[in-house]
Design a protein around this motif. Structure first.
Motif, PDB file in Angstrom:
ATOM      1  N   ASN A  34      25.604 -30.919  25.168  1.00  0.00           N
ATOM      2  CA  ASN A  34      24.304 -30.546  25.361  1.00  0.00           C
ATOM      3  C   ASN A  34      23.738 -30.719  26.897  1.00  0.00           C
ATOM      4  O   ASN A  34      22.875 -29.761  27.613  1.00  0.00           O
ATOM      5  N   PHE A 271      16.492 -31.859  23.026  1.00  0.00           N
ATOM      6  CA  PHE A 271      16.467 -31.373  21.589  1.00  0.00           C
ATOM      7  C   PHE A 271      16.126 -30.164  21.716  1.00  0.00           C
ATOM      8  O   PHE A 271      16.470 -29.351  20.714  1.00  0.00           O
ATOM      9  N   CYS A 275      18.302 -27.235  19.942  1.00  0.00           N
ATOM     10  CA  CYS A 275      17.617 -26.281  18.773  1.00  0.00           C
ATOM     11  C   CYS A 275      17.770 -24.917  19.116  1.00  0.00           C
ATOM     12  O   CYS A 275      18.163 -24.043  18.105  1.00  0.00           O
ATOM     13  N   VAL A 283      21.324 -28.596  13.886  1.00  0.00           N
ATOM     14  CA  VAL A 283      20.155 -29.454  13.979  1.00  0.00           C
ATOM     15  C   VAL A 283      20.002 -30.546  12.953  1.00  0.00           C
ATOM     16  O   VAL A 283      19.909 -31.581  12.940  1.00  0.00           O
ATOM     17  N   ALA A 324      14.452 -41.976  18.482  1.00  0.00           N
ATOM     18  CA  ALA A 324      14.964 -40.631  17.980  1.00  0.00           C
ATOM     19  C   ALA A 324      13.892 -39.988  17.099  1.00  0.00           C
ATOM     20  O   ALA A 324      13.666 -38.778  17.278  1.00  0.00           O
ATOM     21  N   ILE A 328      12.196 -36.413  18.558  1.00  0.00           N
ATOM     22  CA  ILE A 328      12.068 -35.311  17.993  1.00  0.00           C
ATOM     23  C   ILE A 328      10.815 -34.804  17.374  1.00  0.00           C
ATOM     24  O   ILE A 328      10.413 -33.708  17.357  1.00  0.00           O
ATOM     25  N   LEU A 342      15.710 -39.045  23.684  1.00  0.00           N
ATOM     26  CA  LEU A 342      16.574 -38.951  22.426  1.00  0.00           C
ATOM     27  C   LEU A 342      18.031 -39.655  22.781  1.00  0.00           C
ATOM     28  O   LEU A 342      18.739 -39.409  23.507  1.00  0.00           O
ATOM     29  N   ILE A 345      21.803 -38.350  23.426  1.00  0.00           N
ATOM     30  CA  ILE A 345      21.699 -37.064  23.875  1.00  0.00           C
ATOM     31  C   ILE A 345      21.091 -36.664  25.040  1.00  0.00           C
ATOM     32  O   ILE A 345      21.510 -35.690  25.797  1.00  0.00           O
ATOM     33  N   SER A 346      19.909 -37.179  25.208  1.00  0.00           N
ATOM     34  CA  SER A 346      19.306 -36.845  26.456  1.00  0.00           C
ATOM     35  C   SER A 346      20.049 -37.289  27.656  1.00  0.00           C
ATOM     36  O   SER A 346      20.642 -38.282  27.609  1.00  0.00           O
TER      37      SER A 346
END
Length: 406
Positions: A34, A271, A275, A283, A324, A328, A342, A345-346
């Motif tokens: 990502n 995120f 998505c 997701v 998280a 989100i 996040l 992931i970030s």
């Protein structure tokens, strides 16, 4: 000869802490993909290589793995012994940030050392959790009353104020909020919790009065389209990106939000990009991964060998899963815009490294508890075998025993 059937293991892990390792690995892979997908356009616009941000992310991940391996192997009780000097060092770094930190987007949060930079507030997150676990476990074990009026929580409040002055309300609330929840985990009485909630509400009102834009963010949260080009811009673009992803998504790298439509598309709003490009199916899988992380972390906390391990594991679970949930919810427009990344992931070096360090501590708690339980079972089995052997000898007639000896 009769065959012995060995049951096949349905899952790739055999314990709760092994499950945490697998879940973290999958989330790191998702984050790595990502980050590249959400940054290659930004990198090209900055006349950099398309994988420039990914390379920095991989370097942070490599350092994170070193910290993870260290915290995985070090007995978690030793962090309690080193907590004083570490906490004072973090406090000094936070004061240095306020005095001479680098200003980025109107906030002093970073210390730059040449090409290397870090955010001391991220260190304060896990430090506050360890401080709370230490003092609360001491009070529980010595049957002392649980309350917030002590030197350790005063120090946590100092960390909160220092980070809030950067300003970074999201991180500051994590630093103070998780230790407050840990009070409930340690058995704080209900009427004290109610009083604490009222004090917290008054503090939020005070911060909104001190910085009026925060109150505007709360108002805009209920109807971001009322100020779609102002305070509600990020939320509108984020919700639009999520909705445009549909069931299957636009495809990896095909999302439009990262084309300067969505600010912070690779950090706080990563995120939303995920998505848009991957759709509802993936997701839901990511949400399931965070849910599984919470489940196995709670099991580790429940089975921890001592109160300190229980509270520390519970605090780390809140640190990862709580952030998280907030991120989100923020991306989905259900929470005001705050600077909470996040986990896994970030894009973000210091945050990723300290999250991996924290997970290593969580795994060590699980490994230590399992080893102690296995040792206790083995000792109990040996004691029972010895008792059975002595009982058998005692029941044997003396003459018969003498003949056996001869």
């Amino acid at each position: 000869m009769k065959k012995v059937l060995i049951p096949k293991r349905k899952l790739p892990w055999g314990s709760d802490h092994e499950a945490i390792i697998w879940l973290m690995a999958v989330l790191l892979v998702v984050g790595m993909v990502n980050v590249f997908s959400s940054t290659f356009i930004t990198a090209e616009n900055e006349n950099s290589a398309p994988y420039a941000y990914l390379l920095k992310h991989l370097i942070s991940m490599g350092i994170g793995f070193v910290l993870f391996a260290m915290s995985w192997r070090v007995d978690y009780h030793k962090w309690r012994d080193w907590l004083g000097p570490v906490a004072l060092s973090i406090a000094a770094l936070l004061l240095f940030v306020l005095a001479a930190g680098t200003v980025v987007n109107g906030a002093k949060r970073w210390i730059y050392l040449g090409a290397f930079s870090f955010q001391p507030a991220e260190f304060a997150k896990i430090c506050s959790v360890m401080i709370a676990a230490y003092i609360l476990s001491y009070r529980v074990e010595h049957k002392l009353p649980i309350n917030i009026l002590n030197a350790q929580y005063a120090f946590i409040a100092f960390l909160f104020v220092a980070v809030e002055m950067e300003p970074d309300m999201g991180t500051a609330c994590v630093i103070l909020g998780i230790p407050i929840v840990m009070l409930w985990m340690a058995g704080l009485k209900t009427y004290k919790l109610q009083r604490l909630a009222l004090v917290g509400l008054a503090a939020v009102v005070g911060m909104c009065i001190y910085q009026p834009y925060r109150l505007e963010r709360i108002k805009v949260m209920f109807n971001p389209w009322s100020d779609a080009q102002g305070m509600g811009y990020q939320t509108v673009q984020s919700v639009t990106a999520i909705g445009s992803g549909g069931f299957w998504g636009m495809g990896l790298g095909q999302g439009l939000a990262k084309y300067a439509y969505l600010p912070e598309a690779h950090t706080d709003f990563a995120f939303a990009v995920f998505c848009q490009e991957n759709g509802f199916v993936l997701v839901a899988l990511v949400l399931l991964l965070y849910g599984a992380f919470a489940y196995y972390a709670v099991r580790i906390a429940r089975d921890a060998y001592d109160v300190y391990g229980q509270l520390l594991a519970g605090g780390i679970m809140l640190l990862v899963v709580g952030q998280a949930v907030v991120n989100i919810s923020m991306v989905a427009g259900c929470f005001p815009v705050v600077g909470v990344p996040l986990p896994f992931i970030s894009y973000g070096g210091t945050s990723l490294m300290m999250t991996m360090f924290s997970v290593g501590v969580l795994i060590n708690i699980g490994r230590y508890s399992r080893a102690k339980q296995a040792k206790e079972k083995l000792d109990e089995l040996r004691r029972n075998n010895l008792k059975n052997h002595e009982a058998a000898l005692a029941a044997m007639p003396g003459r018969r025993r003498l003949q056996r000896i001869k």
